[in-house]
Design an enzyme around this catalytic site. Structure first.
Site, PDB file in Angstrom:
ATOM      1  N   LYS A   1      36.617  32.846  49.154  1.00  0.00           N
ATOM      2  CA  LYS A   1      36.208  32.220  48.121  1.00  0.00           C
ATOM      3  C   LYS A   1      34.861  33.079  47.413  1.00  0.00           C
ATOM      4  CE  LYS A   1      36.110  27.991  45.866  1.00  0.00           C
ATOM      5  NZ  LYS A   1      35.701  26.596  46.109  1.00  0.00           N
TER       6      LYS A   1
ATOM      7  N   SER B   1      39.928  23.667  44.815  1.00  0.00           N
ATOM      8  CA  SER B   1      39.613  24.506  43.899  1.00  0.00           C
ATOM      9  C   SER B   1      38.986  26.545  44.584  1.00  0.00           C
ATOM     10  CB  SER B   1      37.685  25.225  42.943  1.00  0.00           C
ATOM     11  OG  SER B   1      37.176  25.045  44.541  1.00  0.00           O
TER      12      SER B   1
ATOM     13  N   SER C   1      38.430  20.725  47.932  1.00  0.00           N
ATOM     14  CA  SER C   1      38.747  21.778  47.399  1.00  0.00           C
ATOM     15  C   SER C   1      38.798  23.062  48.725  1.00  0.00           C
ATOM     16  CB  SER C   1      37.388  22.610  47.068  1.00  0.00           C
ATOM     17  OG  SER C   1      36.989  21.845  45.472  1.00  0.00           O
TER      18      SER C   1
END
Length: 498
Positions: free
Chosen positions: A80, A155, A179
């Site tokens: 990420k 996210s 997330s």
């Protein structure tokens, strides 16, 4: 010949160690898959081909020299874009950090690389992790590999989509309010949020410092357990004061039977507004599977869980406001030119460098921490946090794990959540886990009969009972046999392995 997406992470590592194929061949297969599939998915913000081939070459060299290889030898992994990695940008999907080059590597990333993983690049996310759909990325949205008209969740949407699309075998994300687990559910992969403190947060761009935790995505519980071994194997991280020593072997008890384990059911949650019939059916299937496995279903209550979203959206924006104050356009980040004063430059740089949702949450946090609002909102939110924590402690006196939905719905369409509060509600069942800091995992349960989209359930465990939590999740996964594999919209092989 097998292709990359037909093999688990464990099989890839074993194949590299045995010499069935080289780490370089695996890295090239992953690069091929990204090139062929990511145009439609857009899971990546940066593909680190040079880093990947360099790391793979080192793995192959070590094998030729008969050196012992790590448990993730040659396994392609994505990170990420809020996790620092030298040789890449760390943008947090924001204009504010569009050109920021990592000057150090996050501990969680370095531990994956030390275990032999091959770094394939940085994945898309909601800007600064503010969102549940990956639509707030400054650069572009990411599509759900099962239906590109739908979101992958957020996210950590890019990390989930990259695994679901068969572009990489594992990925890392961060989970502040769901997330990891929510996008895992939307994309039909396994997503695990460990107990707060189990995985080091050093080198992770902070959103909510008391809520954030890093964890892995994989296409099976076994692969996630393999990644967790790499993340915790070196013990506590002295660079993170919240890091705890949790040196357990997640693989050692994975195959143990769960007969007699007590699974807590909060039946009142299943009657909450907004939960679809498909999600209720998935919960019923999971309960039946646990009964077949010899587990005992017990009713438990979480009396204050209904206040979790309200408490979270006080605590999290306050912590975000504090953490993002460092991005002032002076030391690093976007700088607005042609300003007459430093104050104007800082103000305009922040106004133009942050997107709408990032500005919204920081403004909310600034208000909630003001003298007029602190005692009215922030302090009571922390009191509610204590009550929710006590509820969980009480619930776990009667059970080994809680069974909950991961999300009230399957993946929704782009633009469907026009009202921010609708988006916030998609984390209804995950937020409380971050508030108390316990571990949680999303396990696929097949496809919905109405939407034909991935469904899942969530398991939550007591603090630092993550090894048992993965054991229970593995048993459920094997019983329902709902491993979804690679999403069918990802057409074309990603590279063959000998």
């Amino acid at each position: 010949m097998a292709t990359l997406d037909e093999l688990s992470a464990a099989q890839i590592a074993a194949g590299v160690v045995a010499g069935e194929f080289s780490a370089t061949e695996v890295a090239q297969a992953s690069l091929d898959a990204i090139e062929k599939r990511d145009g439609a998915i857009q899971a990546f913000l940066q593909v680190s081909a040079d880093l990947a081939l360099e790391a793979a070459a080192i793995t192959d060299k070590n094998r030729a020299a008969k050196k012992q290889l790590g448990a993730l030898a040659g396994v392609p992994v994505a990170f990420k874009d809020n996790l620092h990695l030298v040789g890449t940008r760390t943008t947090c999907a924001s204009k504010m950090l569009e050109n920021y080059e990592s000057v150090f590597t996050a501990t969680c990333v370095s531990r994956m690389l030390a275990a032999g993983a091959t770094p394939m690049g940085k994945t898309n996310m909601d800007e600064f992790a503010f969102g549940s759909s990956t639509e707030s990325s400054y650069f572009h949205p990411t599509a759900n590999p099962w239906d590109t008209s739908r979101v992958p969740g957020g996210s950590s949407g890019g990390s989930a989509a990259a695994v679901a699309a068969g572009e990489v075998s594992l990925s890392l994300g961060s989970d502040t309010g769901g997330s990891i687990r929510q996008p895992a559910s939307f994309c039909g992969v396994v997503g695990f949020k460990p107990t707060y403190g189990v995985v080091s947060r050093y080198g992770v761009v902070a959103f909510g410092s008391s809520l954030d935790q890093v964890g892995p995505f994989g296409r099976s519980v076994e692969d996630v357990a393999l990644a967790m071994n790499a993340l915790v194997g070196a013990g506590a991280d002295p660079l993170d004061s919240t890091s705890q020593a949790y040196a357990v072997d997640f693989m050692s008890s994975l195959h143990n039977p769960i007969e007699g384990k007590r699974i807590g059911i909060v039946r009142s949650l299943l009657d909450m507004e907004g939960i679809t019939a498909e999600v209720r059916d998935a919960m019923q299937q999971a309960m039946s599977a646990f009964e077949r496995l010899g587990a005992v279903l017990v009713d438990v209550e979480l009396p204050h869980i209904g206040a979790a979203i309200a408490a979270y959206y006080v605590i999290a924006p306050c912590e975000a406001f504090s953490n993002l104050a460092r991005f002032d356009g002076v030391r690093y980040g976007y700088t607005e030119p042609h300003c007459s004063s430093l104050a104007e430059q800082t103000s305009r740089s922040r106004a133009l460098g942050f997107g709408q949702e990032a500005r919204r949450r920081q403004l909310l946090g600034a208000y909630l921490l003001s003298s007029e609002a602190y005692n009215k909102y922030y302090y009571p939110a922390q009191q509610v946090r204590t009550l929710i924590t006590e509820d969980y402690v009480q619930a776990f006196t009667n059970c080994d794990a809680l069974l909950l939905p991961t999300s009230p719905t399957t993946a929704f369409s782009f633009g469907q959540m026009g009202d921010p509060t609708q988006m916030y509600a998609s984390d209804l069942f995950t937020i409380s886990n971050n508030i108390v800091g316990n571990g949680g995992i999303s396990v696929p349960m097949g496809l919905g009969t109405q939407t034909n989209m991935p469904l899942s359930v969530q398991l939550q465990g007591p603090a630092f009972a993550d090894q048992t939590l993965l054991q229970i999740a593995f048993a459920l996964e094997q019983e329902v046999k709902a491993g979804l594999g690679v999403a069918p919209t990802c057409i074309g092989k990603g590279g063959e392995l000998a």
